[in-house]
Design a protein around this motif. Sequence first.
Motif, PDB file in Angstrom:
ATOM      1  N   GLU B  46       4.171   6.541   6.513  1.00 26.22           N
ATOM      2  CA  GLU B  46       4.708   7.820   6.057  1.00 26.22           C
ATOM      3  C   GLU B  46       4.542   7.862   4.537  1.00 26.22           C
ATOM      4  OE1 GLU B  46       8.634   8.495   7.604  1.00 26.22           O
ATOM      5  OE2 GLU B  46       9.209   9.833   5.966  1.00 26.22           O
ATOM      6  N   HIS B  47       4.383   9.051   3.977  1.00 28.55           N
ATOM      7  CA  HIS B  47       4.332   9.130   2.519  1.00 28.55           C
ATOM      8  C   HIS B  47       4.982  10.423   2.050  1.00 28.55           C
ATOM      9  CE1 HIS B  47       0.927  11.963   1.382  1.00 28.55           C
ATOM     10  NE2 HIS B  47       0.875  11.981   2.699  1.00 28.55           N
ATOM     11  N   TYR B  48       5.035  10.592   0.739  1.00 24.16           N
ATOM     12  CA  TYR B  48       5.708  11.719   0.106  1.00 24.16           C
ATOM     13  C   TYR B  48       4.611  12.605  -0.495  1.00 24.16           C
ATOM     14  CZ  TYR B  48       9.123  13.810  -3.304  1.00 24.16           C
ATOM     15  OH  TYR B  48       9.924  14.626  -4.069  1.00 24.16           O
ATOM     16  N   ILE B  87      -6.353   0.103   5.806  1.00 20.29           N
ATOM     17  CA  ILE B  87      -5.240   0.946   5.343  1.00 20.29           C
ATOM     18  C   ILE B  87      -5.587   1.631   4.036  1.00 20.29           C
ATOM     19  CG2 ILE B  87      -2.835   0.999   4.592  1.00 20.29           C
ATOM     20  CD1 ILE B  87      -2.404  -1.647   6.009  1.00 20.29           C
ATOM     21  N   LYS B 112       2.086  -1.577  -4.013  1.00 21.37           N
ATOM     22  CA  LYS B 112       2.958  -2.234  -3.033  1.00 21.37           C
ATOM     23  C   LYS B 112       4.401  -1.773  -3.155  1.00 21.37           C
ATOM     24  CE  LYS B 112       0.750  -5.289  -0.478  1.00 21.37           C
ATOM     25  NZ  LYS B 112       0.903  -5.256   0.988  1.00 21.37           N
ATOM     26  N   SER B 113       4.893  -1.653  -4.377  1.00 21.73           N
ATOM     27  CA  SER B 113       6.329  -1.354  -4.489  1.00 21.73           C
ATOM     28  C   SER B 113       6.690  -0.136  -5.331  1.00 21.73           C
ATOM     29  CB  SER B 113       7.110  -2.581  -4.968  1.00 21.73           C
ATOM     30  OG  SER B 113       6.418  -3.289  -5.929  1.00 21.73           O
ATOM     31  N   PHE B 117       5.077   5.097  -0.138  1.00 22.27           N
ATOM     32  CA  PHE B 117       4.624   4.896   1.242  1.00 22.27           C
ATOM     33  C   PHE B 117       5.655   4.036   1.946  1.00 22.27           C
ATOM     34  CE2 PHE B 117       0.569   5.364  -1.051  1.00 22.27           C
ATOM     35  CZ  PHE B 117      -0.098   6.265  -0.234  1.00 22.27           C
ATOM     36  N   TRP B 118       5.832   4.295   3.234  1.00 23.24           N
ATOM     37  CA  TRP B 118       6.739   3.478   4.051  1.00 23.24           C
ATOM     38  C   TRP B 118       6.043   3.133   5.353  1.00 23.24           C
ATOM     39  CZ3 TRP B 118       7.947   7.931   1.476  1.00 23.24           C
ATOM     40  CH2 TRP B 118       8.708   7.746   0.328  1.00 23.24           C
ATOM     41  N   LYS B 119       6.052   1.824   5.670  1.00 22.59           N
ATOM     42  CA  LYS B 119       5.354   1.354   6.873  1.00 22.59           C
ATOM     43  C   LYS B 119       6.342   1.130   8.013  1.00 22.59           C
ATOM     44  CE  LYS B 119       1.648  -1.253   4.621  1.00 22.59           C
ATOM     45  NZ  LYS B 119       1.859  -2.223   3.541  1.00 22.59           N
ATOM     46  N   ARG B 120       5.921   1.493   9.212  1.00 23.22           N
ATOM     47  CA  ARG B 120       6.720   1.225  10.401  1.00 23.22           C
ATOM     48  C   ARG B 120       5.815   0.542  11.426  1.00 23.22           C
ATOM     49  NH1 ARG B 120      10.189   5.835  13.338  1.00 23.22           N
ATOM     50  NH2 ARG B 120       8.195   6.890  13.329  1.00 23.22           N
ATOM     51  N   TRP B 130      11.002  -0.301  10.931  1.00 23.82           N
ATOM     52  CA  TRP B 130      10.599  -0.105   9.537  1.00 23.82           C
ATOM     53  C   TRP B 130      10.375  -1.456   8.883  1.00 23.82           C
ATOM     54  CZ3 TRP B 130       9.020   4.463   8.080  1.00 23.82           C
ATOM     55  CH2 TRP B 130       9.496   5.580   8.756  1.00 23.82           C
ATOM     56  N   VAL B 131       9.300  -1.563   8.125  1.00 26.29           N
ATOM     57  CA  VAL B 131       8.984  -2.809   7.423  1.00 26.29           C
ATOM     58  C   VAL B 131       9.845  -2.888   6.163  1.00 26.29           C
ATOM     59  CG1 VAL B 131       7.152  -4.058   6.206  1.00 26.29           C
ATOM     60  CG2 VAL B 131       6.625  -2.800   8.312  1.00 26.29           C
ATOM     61  N   ASP B 132      10.522  -4.016   5.972  1.00 28.74           N
ATOM     62  CA  ASP B 132      11.330  -4.216   4.767  1.00 28.74           C
ATOM     63  C   ASP B 132      10.432  -4.526   3.570  1.00 28.74           C
ATOM     64  OD1 ASP B 132      13.822  -3.875   5.978  1.00 28.74           O
ATOM     65  OD2 ASP B 132      13.837  -5.951   6.665  1.00 28.74           O
ATOM     66  N   ALA B 133      10.844  -4.042   2.409  1.00 28.67           N
ATOM     67  CA  ALA B 133      10.133  -4.412   1.178  1.00 28.67           C
ATOM     68  C   ALA B 133      10.369  -5.905   0.925  1.00 28.67           C
ATOM     69  CB  ALA B 133      10.655  -3.583   0.010  1.00 28.67           C
TER      70      ALA B 133
END
Lengths: 83, 144
Positions: B46-48, B87, B112-113, B117-120, B130-133
């Motif tokens: 997902e992204h903004y 990716i 990366k941080s 973006f958020w990975k699931r 959801w993948v944790d940072a």
Amino acid sequence: MTLDVLYFAWLRERIGQPRERIETDAATVRDLIADLSARDDWHAAAFADLAAVRCALDQQLADLDAPLEGVREVAFFPPMTGG
Amino acid sequence: MSARVQTPPFDLAAELAGFGAGAGAIATFTGVVRDDTGAMAALEIEHYPGMTERALSDYGAQAAERFNLTDWRIVHRHGRLAVGEPIMMVATAARHRHAAFQAADYLMDWLKSRAPFWKREIGHDGAARWVDAKASDEDALSRW
């Protein structure tokens, strides 16, 4: 003031919507979180652990103590996991 | 010098055609969906929209200035990606290899941080997580 508030990833899931337009008198992001959390259980659950919440003001990363004056769009999301 | 966010795959060879003309060194990095547990079927990203493009352009411009790049490109995908699919990619062009390598490393640490973006992870059983940072990704930024 009127703000567009956007949510991403698990904050979006907990709140149950990707965006909302709200009226608030909040002076800072932290005040806005308190305002939103008081609205219902879903918002309260999303903001229960602020260590896991990041924000952007008008699409620029900001910290939770940043002032909201002049801001139109606030986004809340967990720590980013790009790359 | 460009940043793009898209759902379709990218073609690294096509991306590099005409890239960095006149440079002495071009470095590229490609990130690929990895399955560490054997239970993962796909990754959802997902992204903004709006902020993502702006952030990637800002980080690219910062890298260009810091490492004297003659060209740079960032392509990051979103949506559902199967294990093994690419990716994202970064390409950096400079006069010498150290600058090109370092700039690519710098850009990856920022993406990366600090890119929205958020990975699931989607399991073979359909379960989503959801993948944790990672703290190590956050720490990596302090190198710069």
